[in-house]
Scaffold this active site. Structure first.
Site, PDB file in Angstrom:
ATOM      1  CE1 TYR A 133      12.840   5.680   3.432  1.00 46.70           C
ATOM      2  CE2 TYR A 133      13.360   6.311   5.567  1.00 46.70           C
ATOM      3  CZ  TYR A 133      12.459   5.695   4.803  1.00 46.70           C
ATOM      4  OH  TYR A 133      11.398   5.225   5.378  1.00 46.70           O
ATOM      5  CG  ASP A 174       2.426  -2.294  -4.505  1.00 40.99           C
ATOM      6  OD1 ASP A 174       2.327  -2.028  -3.469  1.00 40.99           O
ATOM      7  OD2 ASP A 174       3.199  -2.527  -5.111  1.00 40.99           O
ATOM      8  CB  ILE A 202       2.813   0.930   6.248  1.00 42.46           C
ATOM      9  CG1 ILE A 202       4.054   0.667   7.364  1.00 42.46           C
ATOM     10  CG2 ILE A 202       1.761   2.082   6.610  1.00 42.46           C
ATOM     11  CD1 ILE A 202       4.880   1.782   7.570  1.00 42.46           C
ATOM     12  CE  LYS A 212       9.837   7.663   3.445  1.00 43.44           C
ATOM     13  NZ  LYS A 212       8.597   7.234   2.911  1.00 43.44           N
ATOM     14  CB  SER A 219      10.384   8.019   7.804  1.00 40.72           C
ATOM     15  OG  SER A 219      11.264   7.314   8.720  1.00 40.72           O
ATOM     16  CB  THR A 264       7.054  -3.284   6.871  1.00 37.35           C
ATOM     17  OG1 THR A 264       8.241  -2.888   7.512  1.00 37.35           O
ATOM     18  CG2 THR A 264       5.737  -3.249   7.674  1.00 37.35           C
ATOM     19  N   GLY A 265       8.437  -4.322   4.339  1.00 37.44           N
ATOM     20  CA  GLY A 265       9.567  -4.394   3.282  1.00 37.44           C
ATOM     21  C   GLY A 265      10.663  -3.431   3.682  1.00 37.44           C
ATOM     22  CG  ASP A 277       6.527   3.281 -11.635  1.00 40.84           C
ATOM     23  OD1 ASP A 277       6.604   4.019 -10.638  1.00 40.84           O
ATOM     24  OD2 ASP A 277       7.267   3.326 -12.542  1.00 40.84           O
ATOM     25  CB  VAL A 278       4.033   6.503  -7.002  1.00 44.68           C
ATOM     26  CG1 VAL A 278       2.881   5.873  -6.400  1.00 44.68           C
ATOM     27  CG2 VAL A 278       5.477   6.198  -6.606  1.00 44.68           C
TER      28      VAL A 278
HETATM   29  P1  NAD Z   1       6.841  -2.233   1.824  1.00 41.56           P
HETATM   30  O1  NAD Z   1       8.063  -2.442   1.141  1.00 41.56           O
HETATM   31  O2  NAD Z   1       6.432  -3.492   2.451  1.00 41.56           O
HETATM   32  O3  NAD Z   1       5.818  -1.551   0.904  1.00 41.56           O
HETATM   33  C1  NAD Z   1       6.159  -0.576   0.005  1.00 41.56           C
HETATM   34  C2  NAD Z   1       5.204  -1.011  -1.181  1.00 41.56           C
HETATM   35  O4  NAD Z   1       5.529   0.171  -2.035  1.00 41.56           O
HETATM   36  C3  NAD Z   1       5.490  -2.245  -2.134  1.00 41.56           C
HETATM   37  O5  NAD Z   1       4.363  -2.908  -2.142  1.00 41.56           O
HETATM   38  C4  NAD Z   1       6.070  -1.608  -3.287  1.00 41.56           C
HETATM   39  O6  NAD Z   1       5.865  -2.563  -4.403  1.00 41.56           O
HETATM   40  C5  NAD Z   1       5.433  -0.171  -3.636  1.00 41.56           C
HETATM   41  N1  NAD Z   1       6.267   0.502  -4.451  1.00 41.56           N
HETATM   42  C6  NAD Z   1       7.789   0.904  -4.363  1.00 41.56           C
HETATM   43  N2  NAD Z   1       7.975   1.448  -5.330  1.00 41.56           N
HETATM   44  C7  NAD Z   1       6.758   1.635  -6.041  1.00 41.56           C
HETATM   45  C8  NAD Z   1       6.289   2.571  -7.109  1.00 41.56           C
HETATM   46  N3  NAD Z   1       7.094   3.291  -7.939  1.00 41.56           N
HETATM   47  N4  NAD Z   1       4.913   2.601  -7.496  1.00 41.56           N
HETATM   48  C9  NAD Z   1       4.109   2.252  -6.719  1.00 41.56           C
HETATM   49  N5  NAD Z   1       4.357   1.270  -5.785  1.00 41.56           N
HETATM   50  C10 NAD Z   1       5.574   1.107  -5.220  1.00 41.56           C
HETATM   51  O7  NAD Z   1       7.275  -0.828   2.695  1.00 41.56           O
HETATM   52  P2  NAD Z   1       6.685  -0.521   4.174  1.00 41.56           P
HETATM   53  O8  NAD Z   1       7.895  -0.915   5.105  1.00 41.56           O
HETATM   54  O9  NAD Z   1       5.299  -0.806   4.170  1.00 41.56           O
HETATM   55  O10 NAD Z   1       6.749   1.072   4.008  1.00 41.56           O
HETATM   56  C11 NAD Z   1       5.694   1.755   3.590  1.00 41.56           C
HETATM   57  C12 NAD Z   1       5.997   3.506   3.688  1.00 41.56           C
HETATM   58  O11 NAD Z   1       6.215   3.687   5.178  1.00 41.56           O
HETATM   59  C13 NAD Z   1       7.332   3.860   2.878  1.00 41.56           C
HETATM   60  O12 NAD Z   1       7.272   5.033   2.217  1.00 41.56           O
HETATM   61  C14 NAD Z   1       8.320   3.976   4.090  1.00 41.56           C
HETATM   62  O13 NAD Z   1       9.466   4.848   3.649  1.00 41.56           O
HETATM   63  C15 NAD Z   1       7.555   4.135   5.229  1.00 41.56           C
HETATM   64  N6  NAD Z   1       8.157   3.852   6.380  1.00 41.56           N
HETATM   65  C16 NAD Z   1       8.482   2.631   6.792  1.00 41.56           C
HETATM   66  C17 NAD Z   1       8.678   2.310   8.085  1.00 41.56           C
HETATM   67  C18 NAD Z   1       8.974   0.993   8.523  1.00 41.56           C
HETATM   68  O14 NAD Z   1       9.818   0.639   9.559  1.00 41.56           O
HETATM   69  N7  NAD Z   1       8.644  -0.261   7.860  1.00 41.56           N
HETATM   70  C19 NAD Z   1       9.259   3.385   9.042  1.00 41.56           C
HETATM   71  C20 NAD Z   1       8.968   4.680   8.584  1.00 41.56           C
HETATM   72  C21 NAD Z   1       8.476   4.802   7.410  1.00 41.56           C
END
Ligand code: NAD
Length: 260
Positions: A158, A40, A21, A162, A145, A194-195, A66-67
């Protein structure tokens, strides 16, 4: 302002911009004229997103950040400002998902999930709010989420993380509204490829077509979401198009919250 340049001249910091995302948001924002600091934890992931943006003619800088670490956030934001000037908007997309009910997740898993998803957004907000207050404007967009709005099975860490992110969004909204700052959140459904999507699949003991069919059927519009689906909403919330919105969340979920 035309509808294809909603962020022209704006400096936007995206956390978790190296994947999923966050990557989709960074790319769309750059296409809308923003200078994007792609941050990131994984340097190579941030670099890949930034390189793709530059290859498309946009402006982006990769920053390792690192957040969960206050010093890292401070250093990353300092580097971002040194390149692109004051921060106009932030999107917090960095996130962690570790599955398990309350008795299945370890205390350390709980700490990890809460640290990335809540402490991370808190630290980044603390890093940008003082300068936004000084300038009298700023926007924060939190990626929460549907799991922040309802319980999903075996998400004992989780789900609370959220929900807490939504509470943090509301808190920032009311404390900083008088300074011209808006904070809103997005609650996505399942976003394909996505991840987090992969993590969910892995937790279910492997990806199968049956599983994908089941997950897809949770979304009445008949497909999983894409990063672009979420990015378009983030663009709205990060731009002046949403100028009378703060402290709220927008559900982007193909109808998942509505029923199935
Ligand atoms: P993703 O894993 O594809 O991307 C997340 C990124 O965050 C990764 O590149 C990772 O390296 C980075 N990250 C992790 N820990 C970190 C840290 N400590 N400091 C900095 N960066 C860090 O995930 P995504 O699926 O794109 O999800 C993005 C956001 O959307 C998340 O907050 C997730 O909870 C939320 N979300 C995702 C979904 C889904 O289905 N993918 C649905 C609802 C909400």
């Amino acid at each position: 302002m035309g509808i294809t340049d909603l962020l022209t001249g704006q400096h936007v910091v995206v956390t978790g911009g190296g994947s999923g995302i966050g990557d989709g948001i960074a790319r769309l924002f750059a296409a809308q004229g923003a200078r994007v600091s792609v941050t990131d934890l994984r340097a190579e992931a941030a670099a890949k997103t930034a390189a793709a943006i530059e290859a498309d003619g946009g402006t982006a800088t990769a920053i390792t950040l690192d957040v969960t670490d206050e010093d890292s956030v401070t250093a990353g934001l300092t580097a971002a400002r040194a390149t692109h000037g004051p921060v106009d908007a932030v999107v917090n997309s960095a996130g962690a998902w570790i599955g398990g009910s309350v008795t299945e997740v370890s205390v350390s898993d709980w700490d990890t999930v809460m640290s990335v998803n809540v402490r991370g957004a808190f630290l980044v907000a603390r890093g940008v709010l003082p300068e936004m207050v000084d300038r009298g404007s700023g926007r924060l967009v939190m990626i929460s989420s549907v799991a922040g709005l309802k319980a999903t099975r075996r998400a004992g860490a989780y789900n609370p993380s959220k929900s807490a992110l939504l509470a943090l969004t509301r808190n920032i909204a009311i404390d900083y509204a008088g300074s011209g700052i808006r904070a809103n959140a997005i609650c996505p459904g399942v976003i394909d490829g996505t991840g987090m999507d992969h993590t969910v699949r892995a937790f279910r003991n492997g990806y199968t077509e049956d599983y994908q069919r089941w997950v897809t059927e949770l979304h009445p519009l008949g497909r999983l979401g894409t990063p672009e689906d979420v990015a378009r909403c983030a663009l709205f919330l990060a731009s002046d198009q949403s100028s009378w919105m703060t402290g709220t969340s927008v559900v982007v979920d193909g109808g998942c919250m509505t029923g199935y």
